[in-house]
Design a protein around this motif. Structure first.
Motif, short mmCIF file in Angstrom:
data_model
loop_
_atom_site.label_atom_id
_atom_site.label_comp_id
_atom_site.label_asym_id
_atom_site.label_seq_id
_atom_site.Cartn_x
_atom_site.Cartn_y
_atom_site.Cartn_z
N VAL A 28 0.87 -1.16 0.00
CA VAL A 28 0.00 0.00 0.00
C VAL A 28 0.92 1.22 0.00
N PHE A 29 0.80 2.05 -1.06
CA PHE A 29 1.59 3.26 -1.18
C PHE A 29 0.68 4.47 -1.10
N ASN A 30 1.20 5.59 -0.60
CA ASN A 30 0.44 6.83 -0.70
C ASN A 30 0.82 7.51 -2.02
N ARG A 31 0.25 8.67 -2.27
CA ARG A 31 0.47 9.35 -3.56
C ARG A 31 1.91 9.79 -3.76
N ASN A 32 2.67 9.90 -2.67
CA ASN A 32 4.07 10.35 -2.76
C ASN A 32 5.06 9.19 -2.88
N GLY A 33 4.57 7.97 -2.95
CA GLY A 33 5.45 6.83 -3.11
C GLY A 33 5.95 6.26 -1.80
N VAL A 34 5.38 6.70 -0.68
CA VAL A 34 5.76 6.16 0.62
C VAL A 34 5.00 4.86 0.84
N CYS A 35 5.73 3.80 1.16
CA CYS A 35 5.09 2.51 1.41
C CYS A 35 4.49 2.54 2.81
N MET A 106 -4.63 -1.20 -8.01
CA MET A 106 -5.75 -0.27 -7.92
C MET A 106 -5.25 1.04 -7.34
N GLU A 107 -5.66 2.15 -7.95
CA GLU A 107 -5.34 3.46 -7.41
C GLU A 107 -6.64 4.19 -7.11
N LYS A 113 -2.39 3.61 -3.50
CA LYS A 113 -2.16 2.54 -4.47
C LYS A 113 -2.09 1.22 -3.71
N ILE A 114 -2.91 0.26 -4.12
CA ILE A 114 -2.91 -1.07 -3.50
C ILE A 114 -2.46 -2.06 -4.57
#
Length: 169
Positions: A28-35, A106-107, A113-114
């Motif tokens: 699972v990532f946020n919009r900034n690419g942080v896992c 999926m975004e 992002k999953i």
């Protein structure tokens, strides 16, 4: 439980139909690419350290999204390859398959992002990813203690995801 447009999520969504559904890992990532979350269920070989693995996966997603937008035959405005697109903007992809795994993606409109990596014969997992996102909203986003952008530490979410993923495996 509610999802996007207010439609109800059933307690047990449809299970993918293909046999041999073995989940290997989930990101699972946020919009900034942080896992925000990484889970493993069936990954026999570890070739990278976790930080390299997360960077590589996010880079792959960024590149695939950019490529699909550039290759979109229905949009005359192609933009520049590598320029970030907003969720839902342009052409998108849902999954790809190799001989050893299938990556389902999926975004959400908020940029979450999953990614679920499974056995290559796994069927369409879009409904399963939506269900996992519903769990994320219910157990993480609605948690008053959770700070957006921080790693997911919710035991309720982790347990619910584990149980669900094992049920589709």
């Amino acid at each position: 439980m509610q999802f996007f447009g207010g439609s109800e999520i059933s307690p047990s969504p449809p299970v993918p139909t293909a046999s041999g559904n073995n989940a290997h890992m989930m990101y699972v990532f946020n919009r900034n690419g942080v896992c925000l979350l990484y889970k493993e269920w069936n990954r026999p070989l570890h070739t990278l350290n976790p930080q390299q693995d997360h960077k590589l996966m996010f880079g792959l997603l960024f590149s695939l999204k950019s490529l699909t937008a550039k290759m979109d035959p229905t949009n005359a405005d192609k933009g520049n390859l590598g320029v970030p697109q907003l969720p839902g903007q342009g052409c998108s992809f849902h999954s790809f398959r190799t001989n050893t795994y299938k990556l389902s993606f999926m975004e959400t409109p908020s940029g979450i992002k999953i990614i679920l990596v499974t056995h290559p014969k796994t069927g369409d997992l879009r409904e399963s990813l939506k269900y996992i996102y519903g769990l994320y909203v219910e157990y993480v986003v609605k948690n008053p203690i959770y700070s957006p952008g921080s790693p997911i530490k919710s035991e309720l979410f982790n347990t619910a995801v584990d149980q669900y993923v094992r049920s589709i495996s």
